[in-house]
Write an enzyme that holds these catalytic residues in place. Sequence first.
Site, PDB file in Angstrom:
ATOM      1  N   ASN A   9       0.849  -1.194   0.000  1.00 13.64           N
ATOM      2  CA  ASN A   9       0.000   0.000   0.000  1.00 13.64           C
ATOM      3  C   ASN A   9       0.880   1.239   0.000  1.00 13.64           C
ATOM      4  O   ASN A   9       2.104   1.140   0.044  1.00 13.64           O
ATOM      5  CB  ASN A   9      -0.966  -0.028   1.189  1.00 13.64           C
TER       6      ASN A   9
ATOM      7  N   LYS B 137     -12.300  -2.571  17.941  1.00 10.60           N
ATOM      8  CA  LYS B 137     -10.957  -3.119  18.162  1.00 10.60           C
ATOM      9  C   LYS B 137     -10.608  -3.195  19.641  1.00 10.60           C
ATOM     10  O   LYS B 137      -9.771  -3.984  20.042  1.00 10.60           O
ATOM     11  CB  LYS B 137      -9.921  -2.239  17.458  1.00 10.60           C
TER      12      LYS B 137
HETATM   13  N1  CTP Z   1      -4.072  -2.914  12.161  1.00 16.10           N
HETATM   14  C1  CTP Z   1      -3.395  -3.969  12.699  1.00 16.10           C
HETATM   15  N2  CTP Z   1      -3.417  -5.192  12.097  1.00 16.10           N
HETATM   16  C2  CTP Z   1      -4.119  -5.396  10.978  1.00 16.10           C
HETATM   17  C3  CTP Z   1      -4.833  -4.327  10.409  1.00 16.10           C
HETATM   18  C4  CTP Z   1      -4.789  -3.105  11.022  1.00 16.10           C
HETATM   19  O1  CTP Z   1      -2.740  -3.767  13.734  1.00 16.10           O
HETATM   20  N3  CTP Z   1      -4.131  -6.577  10.423  1.00 16.10           N
HETATM   21  C5  CTP Z   1      -4.075  -1.611  12.847  1.00 16.10           C
HETATM   22  C6  CTP Z   1      -3.390  -0.510  12.105  1.00 16.10           C
HETATM   23  O2  CTP Z   1      -2.025  -0.393  12.489  1.00 16.10           O
HETATM   24  C7  CTP Z   1      -4.185   0.709  12.528  1.00 16.10           C
HETATM   25  C8  CTP Z   1      -5.586   0.156  12.648  1.00 16.10           C
HETATM   26  O3  CTP Z   1      -5.419  -1.205  12.949  1.00 16.10           O
HETATM   27  O4  CTP Z   1      -3.801   1.159  13.809  1.00 16.10           O
HETATM   28  C9  CTP Z   1      -6.334   0.306  11.360  1.00 16.10           C
HETATM   29  O5  CTP Z   1      -7.347  -0.606  11.336  1.00 16.10           O
HETATM   30  P1  CTP Z   1      -8.052  -1.139  10.007  1.00 16.10           P
HETATM   31  O6  CTP Z   1      -9.235  -1.934  10.424  1.00 16.10           O
HETATM   32  O7  CTP Z   1      -7.090  -1.795   9.110  1.00 16.10           O
HETATM   33  O8  CTP Z   1      -8.469   0.187   9.426  1.00 16.10           O
HETATM   34  P2  CTP Z   1      -8.386   0.651   7.992  1.00 16.10           P
HETATM   35  O9  CTP Z   1      -7.057   0.420   7.394  1.00 16.10           O
HETATM   36  O10 CTP Z   1      -8.850   2.064   8.072  1.00 16.10           O
HETATM   37  O11 CTP Z   1      -9.371  -0.366   7.263  1.00 16.10           O
HETATM   38  P3  CTP Z   1     -10.959  -0.652   7.290  1.00 16.10           P
HETATM   39  O12 CTP Z   1     -11.589   0.687   7.171  1.00 16.10           O
HETATM   40  O13 CTP Z   1     -11.098  -1.546   6.162  1.00 16.10           O
HETATM   41  O14 CTP Z   1     -11.319  -1.320   8.581  1.00 16.10           O
END
Ligand code: CTP
Length: 403
Positions: A212, A345
Amino acid sequence: MQMGKLTGKRILLIIGGGIAAYKCLDLIRRLRERGAVVSPVMTRASEEFVTPLSVSALAGEEVHRDLFDLTKEAEMGHIQLSRVADLVLVAPATADLMAKMANGHANDLATTLLMATDTPVMMAPSMNVRMWDHPATQRNLMTLQGDGVAVVGPNEGDMACGEYGPGRMAEPMEIVAAVETALADGPLHGRRILVTSGPTHEPIDPVRYIANRSSGSQGTAIANALRSLGAEVIFVTGPAEAARPTGVQIIEIETAQEMRDAVLSSLPVDAGVFAAAVADWRVASASRSKIKKTKAGLPVLEFAENPDILAEVSQMTDGRPGLVVGFAAETDDVVENATSKRVRKGCDWIVANDVSPETGIMGGSENAVVLISEDGSEAWPRMGKDAVAARLADRIAQTLGAV
Ligand code: CTP
């Protein structure tokens, strides 16, 4: 002893064998003016550039030179010498000394002290520009930074060897400033904080991967800001383009699964800041060999979900960090989405930002964030990523200070 920002601090100064060794005489004076006690250690090669007599006269202490000195060993062994200091400062750090440090050599007093010490190490590199640019030196630099060695300089300019470029040792006052910052008992002194940063790379086959646009610059800025408030920082980073933070422990990983393992093995920590843009999915079974074009049609990639590191750490019943900060990259309904993400979360705060392409935030130098906590949301004005980091670090310090 004079009073100053370094009063009561003991610095073990390892003088390497380079022309910049002469600057150490001034460096010793400046450190002592600020109240530091300077114990000098000279390598054999450094004695070709400055004399032990002038070094000890300025330091007001005798110079340590020998690994096998029985009298000194009886007074203060070399292991103890490396431990009583608040900081081990290597200046000038020559290409040779950096190579020895990076590879764990211990064949003279200076390198043995560096191997035996459990105190923070800072170095001021100094060498010819070609030597500095050489892949071996750059590799050693990465290794040393990864080991948590803080680096000051080198500067760019005319060099004693007649060439121009980076390689000149930082000026004594710049080194003094870096020492003062490193030794300042900031509000996060004694706190251990984990920061994740950068993208992850999820392999498709040995040559292709899914990634990304995260540059890692916000994560680096946060690690630097926490470090400058005195925290011990563990920085777990994916293959990010941003420079690595200084004076912190660096763990380089590629995939989300590797990031998870690195995070879990770094616990316990007082706080965790999860700034990494972790890939939510990986290719279920990455191919061991390069996928070839075939007449049979297009390859089909099947995905598997990656572990959610933030959620896992937030929901730990045993050993959860006192403060868990997540990030949310959103393109629509930023506050609403991030607010529900915080609850889902289980983290304490979410730093939400709008990453719609027109904002230029993803990969840019500025950020406009909304800090979301149990108490609601707080929109911060658009500012540089360093300023966001400093403000976040201050907030973390206030919160941990109140615990
Ligand atoms: N994160 C993580 N492990 C993952 C995915 C995300 O620790 N496998 C953490 C990232 O570091 C960040 C937060 O979770 O602190 C972001 O969550 P995420 O759900 O991935 O949010 P977005 O990228 O905004 O995606 P979405 O909107 O699809 O939920």
